[in-house]
Design a protein around this motif. Structure first.
Motif, PDB file in Angstrom:
ATOM      1  N   ALA A  24       0.855  -1.117  -0.041  1.00 28.32           N
ATOM      2  CA  ALA A  24      -0.056  -0.124   0.099  1.00 28.32           C
ATOM      3  C   ALA A  24       0.945   1.117   0.021  1.00 28.32           C
ATOM      4  O   ALA A  24       0.740   2.188  -0.709  1.00 28.32           O
ATOM      5  CB  ALA A  24      -0.786   0.030   1.162  1.00 28.32           C
ATOM      6  N   LEU A  25       1.956   1.431   0.853  1.00 29.13           N
ATOM      7  CA  LEU A  25       2.888   2.434   0.946  1.00 29.13           C
ATOM      8  C   LEU A  25       3.639   2.848  -0.398  1.00 29.13           C
ATOM      9  O   LEU A  25       3.472   3.933  -0.950  1.00 29.13           O
ATOM     10  CB  LEU A  25       3.851   2.238   1.981  1.00 29.13           C
ATOM     11  N   ARG A  26       3.899   1.665  -1.217  1.00 27.54           N
ATOM     12  CA  ARG A  26       4.732   1.688  -2.488  1.00 27.54           C
ATOM     13  C   ARG A  26       3.576   2.275  -3.383  1.00 27.54           C
ATOM     14  O   ARG A  26       4.111   3.206  -4.138  1.00 27.54           O
ATOM     15  CB  ARG A  26       5.080   0.304  -3.099  1.00 27.54           C
ATOM     16  N   ALA A  27       2.198   1.761  -3.468  1.00 29.28           N
ATOM     17  CA  ALA A  27       1.363   2.382  -4.324  1.00 29.28           C
ATOM     18  C   ALA A  27       0.994   3.831  -4.023  1.00 29.28           C
ATOM     19  O   ALA A  27       1.003   4.613  -5.064  1.00 29.28           O
ATOM     20  CB  ALA A  27       0.053   1.665  -4.239  1.00 29.28           C
ATOM     21  N   GLN A  28       1.053   4.122  -2.804  1.00 23.21           N
ATOM     22  CA  GLN A  28       0.675   5.491  -2.401  1.00 23.21           C
ATOM     23  C   GLN A  28       2.011   6.498  -2.778  1.00 23.21           C
ATOM     24  O   GLN A  28       1.451   7.673  -3.331  1.00 23.21           O
ATOM     25  CB  GLN A  28       0.313   5.700  -0.677  1.00 23.21           C
ATOM     26  N   ILE A  29       3.208   6.245  -2.346  1.00 26.44           N
ATOM     27  CA  ILE A  29       4.331   6.959  -2.639  1.00 26.44           C
ATOM     28  C   ILE A  29       4.901   6.834  -3.823  1.00 26.44           C
ATOM     29  O   ILE A  29       5.559   7.928  -4.334  1.00 26.44           O
ATOM     30  CB  ILE A  29       5.262   6.684  -1.535  1.00 26.44           C
ATOM     31  N   GLY A  30       4.792   5.896  -4.665  1.00 22.01           N
ATOM     32  CA  GLY A  30       5.399   5.984  -6.036  1.00 22.01           C
ATOM     33  C   GLY A  30       6.884   6.035  -5.826  1.00 22.01           C
ATOM     34  O   GLY A  30       7.700   5.506  -4.952  1.00 22.01           O
ATOM     35  N   ASN A  31       7.397   6.943  -6.622  1.00 22.77           N
ATOM     36  CA  ASN A  31       8.805   7.369  -6.512  1.00 22.77           C
ATOM     37  C   ASN A  31       9.267   8.756  -5.752  1.00 22.77           C
ATOM     38  O   ASN A  31      10.118   9.225  -6.062  1.00 22.77           O
ATOM     39  CB  ASN A  31       9.682   7.223  -7.927  1.00 22.77           C
ATOM     40  N   ILE A  42      11.139   2.354   5.441  1.00 23.06           N
ATOM     41  CA  ILE A  42      12.371   1.943   4.861  1.00 23.06           C
ATOM     42  C   ILE A  42      12.334   0.548   4.171  1.00 23.06           C
ATOM     43  O   ILE A  42      12.692   0.591   3.032  1.00 23.06           O
ATOM     44  CB  ILE A  42      13.488   1.580   5.983  1.00 23.06           C
ATOM     45  N   LYS A  43      11.466  -0.366   4.795  1.00 20.85           N
ATOM     46  CA  LYS A  43      11.147  -1.630   3.947  1.00 20.85           C
ATOM     47  C   LYS A  43      10.443  -1.349   2.778  1.00 20.85           C
ATOM     48  O   LYS A  43      10.689  -2.051   1.563  1.00 20.85           O
ATOM     49  CB  LYS A  43      10.242  -2.345   4.903  1.00 20.85           C
ATOM     50  N   ALA A  44       9.604  -0.290   2.771  1.00 22.12           N
ATOM     51  CA  ALA A  44       8.695   0.052   1.573  1.00 22.12           C
ATOM     52  C   ALA A  44       9.354   0.733   0.545  1.00 22.12           C
ATOM     53  O   ALA A  44       9.418   0.490  -0.661  1.00 22.12           O
ATOM     54  CB  ALA A  44       7.361   0.542   1.956  1.00 22.12           C
TER      55      ALA A  44
END
Ligand code: XMP
Length: 325
Positions: free
Chosen positions: A28-35, A56-58
């Motif tokens: 979910a964090l990767r989807a929200q934050i992107g790059n 940090i993991k995400a």
């Protein structure tokens, strides 16, 4: 997004449940934050540490952690934050030594609520300055947990970042917002954070500032920090760490007459407080073994500069509060 914990959400009590939560949140964090980049005020407390480890993991180095050392932290805490996050977790960590700024602002201020306000306002100022130095931040992560939402609305008051100016309004990232404290600890442990960080006792936002009573001076603040470190060490050695809910020392702003090495001394007392509670609304005093209190007294009066007496606070809440200010 709703601020009500979904009824279907299972209570996280085991490592396996924590790992499932972590996997889901990382996605979910990767989807929200992107790059994009995320900023986090990392105090070293349980909640902000777990948020940091999760991010940090995400998103790794896209997370910028800012650790503000305001001089009111316990002995060894700023060093532990740097060790764990910069050296072990390889995080992007900005360490801000703001000790002089805070202590200069607090000099001569004796009124407890004024002290709290100065600490809170200065924290926002320092954090804001660091935020402005960073390029391309779009998100602000917060260690909001479910009780914060239930008690105080959307912004975690004691993280003191609710007051950022309008041009610094970031989108919020709050991965722990439906977790209770015990669940945050299980997740923190599953993320590999040290026990000393995950299972630590509650610590007020204004830190040792409210335990150095009245107008804070550097020497008396050092007496609070050193006596607190001795108390924590002795409680850990004697099986009281993790058993007693909260324990700490206080140094009032008066002196009393004593005798040291055959000479008259005129120094501060240290007061020990050790309490148990469920919700911090009422509290009872821990029955600390007398021999241990005597040993701690002996160590504090021998090792802490400027101290000639130790007292133990026998007052439950009510009538006393847990802190003295
Ligand atoms: P009292 O002293 O009100 O404390 O019985 C209850 C709990 O709250 C903590 N405490 C604070 N926490 N900012 C915080 O983040 C504060 O200004 C503050 N004052 C008290 C206290 O340590 C205890 O756990």
């Amino acid at each position: 997004m709703s601020n009500v914990r979904p009824e279907s959400m299972e209570r996280i009590t085991t490592e396996a449940l924590a790992q499932a939560f972590i996997a889901e949140q990382v996605e979910a964090l990767r989807a929200q934050i992107g790059n994009k980049k995320v900023l986090l005020a990392l105090s070293g407390g349980v909640d902000s540490s777990v948020v940091a480890a999760l991010l940090i993991k995400a998103v790794g180095k896209q997370l910028v952690c800012v650790h503000v050392n305001h001089g009111l932290l316990r002995k060894g805490e700023p060093e532990q934050v740097v060790k764990v996050f910069r050296h072990e977790m390889n995080a992007n960590l900005v360490y801000v030594d703001a000790v002089d700024r805070f202590l200069d602002k607090l000099a001569g201020v004796a009124e407890p609520e004024k002290k709290r306000k100065i600490i809170g306002a200065e924290f926002i100022r320092v954090f804001e300055e660091e935020a402005r130095k960073q390029e391309g931040i779009e998100f602000l992560a917060q260690g909001t947990i479910y009780p914060d939402i239930l008690e105080s609305g959307p912004v975690k008051a004691h993280h003191n970042v609710g007051g950022l100016p309008d041009d610094l309004q970031f989108e919020l990232v709050e991965p722990l917002k439906f977790l209770y404290k015990d669940e945050v600890r299980v997740v923190g442990k599953a993320l590999g954070l040290p026990d000393g960080m995950v299972f630590r006792q509650p610590f007020p936002g204004p830190g040792l500032g409210v335990r150095c009573l009245g107008a804070i001076t550097r020497d008396r603040l050092e007496a609070v920090r050193e006596s607190d470190a001795i108390l924590r060490e002795e409680f850990a050695k004697n099986g009281l760490e993790g058993k007693v809910w909260q324990y700490f020392t206080i140094v009032p702003d008066f002196k009393s007459v004593g005798v040291k090495e055959g000479k008259r001394s005129f120094e501060w007392p240290v007061i020990i407080r050790a309490v148990n509670t469920r919700d911090a609304m009422t509290a009872t005093v821990e029955d600390v073994p007398f021999a241990l209190l005597q040993h701690i007294t002996e160590r504090i009066t021998r090792e802490v500069k400027g101290v000639n007496r130790v007292c133990f606070d026998l007052t439950p809440k009510p009538t006393g509060t847990i802190e003295w200010e």
